[in-house]
Design an enzyme around this catalytic site. Structure first.
Site, mmCIF file in Angstrom:
data_model
loop_
_atom_site.group_PDB
_atom_site.id
_atom_site.type_symbol
_atom_site.label_atom_id
_atom_site.label_comp_id
_atom_site.label_asym_id
_atom_site.label_seq_id
_atom_site.Cartn_x
_atom_site.Cartn_y
_atom_site.Cartn_z
ATOM 1 C CE1 TYR A 131 -3.824 -2.591 5.466
ATOM 2 C CE2 TYR A 131 -3.934 -0.379 5.136
ATOM 3 C CZ TYR A 131 -3.343 -2.003 4.564
ATOM 4 O OH TYR A 131 -3.384 -1.759 3.215
ATOM 5 C CB SER A 190 -0.940 -0.175 1.303
ATOM 6 O OG SER A 190 -1.092 1.482 1.715
ATOM 7 C CE LYS A 233 -1.445 -4.440 2.917
ATOM 8 N NZ LYS A 233 -1.888 -5.827 2.197
#
Ligand code: NAD
Ligand code: WQD
Length: 344
Positions: free
Chosen positions: A153, A128, A157
């Site tokens: 989050y 992302s 990644k």
């Protein structure tokens, strides 16, 4: 026999669109692994309606290694994994960080172990643009260093990318591409598949669609005093079918042995920054009426502007976006109406 690809998270938003593009390329056979913790198995009915092909979904949790490995024992001819399965809600990751680390990193560890144990030669990983954090210089290229993760989050990644890079040393026979998506939006151009948004969505386009369809009376533009051309935040939105197409081209790149390194990184964005107010304006034009929105305070944690430099993907993968902002909105609107008319 076509080369067989496992798509994890195949019942989800980007996974299902990627399955459609893989099938329509005519170059791949596909199976899916999805527990449907954040989706429903009916996605495969929609994929079948669009493509005419029934894709098998193995409904299991990828964190359950034994169950996951059985998929590879049953399918010894797998040549690639496209790993989408993860949790992705920024706010939820702040509230329940351990749930995010366990699911996103536990599943990835099992995917990487499966690559080694079952000699899977090719892997694509959904990363992302959030790995870049709050960047100073735009557009961001793959050479832009990762910044401070703005939420757990995004941190999963960053760590996930590190895990893949680390595994390239003991297991160089698996070639991997890390794909950093910007803001995927829209729905299949037929309007027959799209994102199942939660009851209270946080992302811009699902919220706009709720307001446009009268499910939500009003929405707020989060911040109009940023140092951007109209004061609202700027993002790099791209159509989900363009992202999906990039995965087919990325898999081709690996299968054809065109990669130069064991692990490579690509940005996937349109390269264009679009502001929140511009998105609203474009939506009003597409649906032909005014939307009820108010100008409000900044949302905590928002980056003022981010958009990507995707020239590496353009040049090496031969990938270019086919859809513009109007296509993104028109397809999302079609999908919104399709859901209402079909009780989805
Ligand atoms: P999604 O929630 O629609 O799809 C994810 C799918 O994975 C769901 O169907 C869910 O049921 C499944 N899943 C989750 N954990 C699982 C597990 N442990 N075992 C089996 N299945 C599991 O999300 P999406 O938008 O399609 O995102 C796909 C990937 O792309 C994710 O890794 C996400 O982080 C990444 N990504 C998404 C965006 C975005 O804005 N949508 C942007 C950048 C990156
Ligand atoms: C877009 C813009 C909001 C709702 C998130 C994740 C990121 C990536 C993509 C996965 C922002 C504004 C929104 C509203 C608004 N996902 N907005 N009113 O925050 O760019 O990125 O999705 O990897 O990691 O953080 O997307 O759709 O939430 O917001 O004004 O009611 O819309 O402030 O500027 P974001 P978003």
């Amino acid at each position: 026999m076509l080369p067989k690809i496992v798509v994890t998270g195949g019942c989800g938003y980007i996974g299902s669109h990627t399955i459609i593009e893989l099938i329509e390329s005519g170059r791949y056979d596909v199976i899916s692994v999805d527990s449907c913790v954040r989706s429903t198995p009916e996605t495969m009915d929609r994929v079948e309606n669009i493509t005419g092909v029934r894709v098998k979904n193995y409904r299991l949790d990828i964190c359950d290694k034994e169950a996951f490995f059985k998929v590879f024992e049953e399918n010894p001819d797998i040549v690639g994994i496209i790993h989408f399965a993860a949790y992705k809600a920024v706010g939820e990751s702040v509230e329940q960080p351990l749930m995010y680390y366990r699911n996103n990193l536990g599943a990835l560890a099992n995917v990487l172990e499966a690559c080694q144990r079952f000699s899977v030669p090719n892997l694509l990983f959904s990363s992302s643009c959030s790995v870049y954090g709050d960047v100073e210089h735009l557009p961001v290229s793959e050479a832009t260093p990762m910044g401070q993760a703005m939420c757990p989050y995004a941190h999963t990644k960053q760590i996930g990318e590190g895990m893949i890079q680390s595994m390239a040393i003991p297991n160089p026979s698996t070639h991997s591409l890390i794909l950093r998506y910007f803001n995927p939006v829209g729905a299949h151009i037929s309007g027959m598949n799209g994102e199942l948004s939660p009851d209270k969505p946080n992302n811009l386009i699902p919220i706009i669609m709720r307001v446009a369809s009268g499910k939500q009376p009003q929405m707020t533009v989060f911040g109009t005093d940023y140092e951007t051309r109209d004061g609202s935040c700027i993002r790099d939105y791209l159509h989900v079918s363009d992202i999906a197409d990039a995965h087919v081209k990325a898999m081709d790149y690996l299968v054809e042995g065109r990669n130069q390194e064991v692990c490579e990184v690509f940005n996937l964005g349109s390269g264009n920054g679009v502001s929140v107010l511009e998105m609203l304006d474009a939506t009003e034009k597409v649906i032909g009426r005014k939307l009820n929105y108010v100008l409000g305070e900044r949302r905590p944690g928002d980056i003022p502007a981010i958009y990507g430099d995707s020239r590496r993907a353009n040049e090496l993968l031969g990938w270019h976006c086919k859809f513009n902002v109007e296509d993104m909105i028109a397809s999302a609107w079609k999908w919104e109406n399709y859901q209402d008319n079909n009780n989805i």
